[in-house]
Design an enzyme around this catalytic site. Structure first.
Site, PDB file in Angstrom:
ATOM      1  N   GLU A 299       0.637  -1.216  -0.086  1.00  0.00           N
ATOM      2  CA  GLU A 299       0.043   0.035   0.000  1.00  0.00           C
ATOM      3  C   GLU A 299       0.711   1.355   0.015  1.00  0.00           C
ATOM      4  OE1 GLU A 299      -3.502   2.415   2.428  1.00  0.00           O
ATOM      5  OE2 GLU A 299      -2.726   0.517   3.437  1.00  0.00           O
TER       6      GLU A 299
ATOM      7  N   ASP B  92      -0.801  -4.855   3.147  1.00  0.00           N
ATOM      8  CA  ASP B  92      -1.239  -3.684   3.746  1.00  0.00           C
ATOM      9  C   ASP B  92      -0.711  -3.712   5.353  1.00  0.00           C
ATOM     10  OD1 ASP B  92      -2.460  -1.757   5.041  1.00  0.00           O
ATOM     11  OD2 ASP B  92      -4.575  -2.163   4.078  1.00  0.00           O
TER      12      ASP B  92
ATOM     13  N   ILE C 171      -1.161  -1.756   7.853  1.00  0.00           N
ATOM     14  CA  ILE C 171      -1.875  -1.561   8.938  1.00  0.00           C
ATOM     15  C   ILE C 171      -3.234  -1.440   8.248  1.00  0.00           C
ATOM     16  CG2 ILE C 171      -2.699  -0.324  11.002  1.00  0.00           C
ATOM     17  CD1 ILE C 171       0.210   0.611  11.480  1.00  0.00           C
ATOM     18  N   ASP C 172      -4.028  -2.395   7.962  1.00  0.00           N
ATOM     19  CA  ASP C 172      -5.228  -2.173   7.736  1.00  0.00           C
ATOM     20  C   ASP C 172      -6.308  -1.573   8.752  1.00  0.00           C
ATOM     21  OD1 ASP C 172      -7.145  -2.519   5.339  1.00  0.00           O
ATOM     22  OD2 ASP C 172      -8.391  -3.733   6.723  1.00  0.00           O
TER      23      ASP C 172
ATOM     24  N   THR D 170      -6.036   2.084   9.530  1.00  0.00           N
ATOM     25  CA  THR D 170      -5.147   3.125   9.959  1.00  0.00           C
ATOM     26  C   THR D 170      -5.794   4.081  10.902  1.00  0.00           C
ATOM     27  OG1 THR D 170      -3.674   2.834   7.951  1.00  0.00           O
ATOM     28  CG2 THR D 170      -3.490   5.017   9.361  1.00  0.00           C
TER      29      THR D 170
ATOM     30  N   ASP E 120      -5.935  -4.303   0.576  1.00  0.00           N
ATOM     31  CA  ASP E 120      -6.885  -4.248   1.593  1.00  0.00           C
ATOM     32  C   ASP E 120      -7.558  -5.890   1.879  1.00  0.00           C
ATOM     33  OD1 ASP E 120      -7.170  -1.550   2.111  1.00  0.00           O
ATOM     34  OD2 ASP E 120      -8.251  -1.296   0.532  1.00  0.00           O
TER      35      ASP E 120
END
Length: 261
Positions: free
Chosen positions: A57, A77, A79-80, A82, A208
């Site tokens: 990402e 990702d 940190i999905d 955030t 995601d």
């Protein structure tokens, strides 16, 4: 490696503030922790698999093209969720998916705050902290817990679609309950473990959903990872009922689609 990334995220989560920046809009956030986690994962995986490719990402935000080839490709990702991370809401996921020849082969979604580790490999089932999980058997919307979620795209078309769909599913169809957890990956793995029955969202990216999609498939639900739209449910009848109730938004695909064999 995901454990090390989790420690990094957990340590940052326990601090009172984060260095927050915006990307495409003030609803699209990134922190120094997002960047550090992605760098850690790519560096570690590159050392183990020097010929593999990556779609991350934050790398894409920095200008890298989304390009899925037949080569083994890690889709990350860091940190999905955030926004949850920034506001210290403990519903986040470190997401790592692996595609080979444009087909998903493995996925990990790790919430380092709750220490929930969801994982799957093609043909081997889906697991949470080592125990098998499976989707629910709910067939009717009136008995279902449904997640509908508005992401960072807030165009009039998207907002109207969300409101109309929400009214149809929650009002007209009288869904049993509505939830929104602020993370596509968490939403999907909760469908995989049967905690919720269905989830729909528009405007997502491959990072995601790739890791969670593998887990969801192995938990008993086929998926379609075309474009930037997700509609997943525990049973085909529930998915069909929800689809007929939604006001759909057409989204352009983002690079080549991941195929299902």
């Amino acid at each position: 490696m995901v454990d090390r990334a989790g420690t990094l995220v957990r340590d940052a989560f326990e601090q009172p503030t984060s260095n927050v920046e915006t990307k495409s809009s003030n609803t699209d956030l990134v922190t120094e922790t997002d960047k550090a986690v992605e760098e850690l994962l790519i560096r570690g995986l590159s050392k183990e698999f020097p010929d593999h490719k990556f779609i991350g990402e934050e790398s894409v935000s920095g200008g890298q093209k989304v390009e899925l080839t037949d080569a083994p490709t890690w889709i990350i990702d860091p940190i999905d969720g955030t926004t949850n991370f920034v506001h210290r809401i403990p519903l986040i996921g470190i997401c790592v998916g692996l595609a080979i020849k444009k087909q998903l082969r493995a996925g990990i979604v790790y919430n380092p705050i709750t220490r929930e580790l969801f994982s799957a490999q093609k043909g081997k089932g889906a697991f949470k902290n080592g125990f098998p999980i499976h989707v629910s058997k709910t067939e009717a919307c009136s008995n279902a817990v449904v997640v509908t979620q508005i992401g960072s795209i807030r165009t009039p078309e998207m907002m109207n679609s969300f409101v109309q769909s929400f009214n149809s599913v929650i009002g007209d169809k009288q869904a049993h309950a509505h939830r929104a957890f602020g993370s596509a990956a968490i939403n999907m793995v909760y469908v995989a473990q049967g905690s919720i029955d269905a989830y729909v969202e528009y405007g997502l990216h491959c990072w995601d959903i790739a890791a969670a999609a593998m887990i969801l498939k192995e938990a008993g639900k086929p998926f379609n990872l075309m474009g930037r739209t997700v509609l997943c449910a525990g049973t085909p009848s529930l998915a069909k009922e929800l689809s007929s109730a939604l006001t759909h938004v057409e989204m352009e695909t983002e690079g080549d689609a991941i195929q299902e064999d």
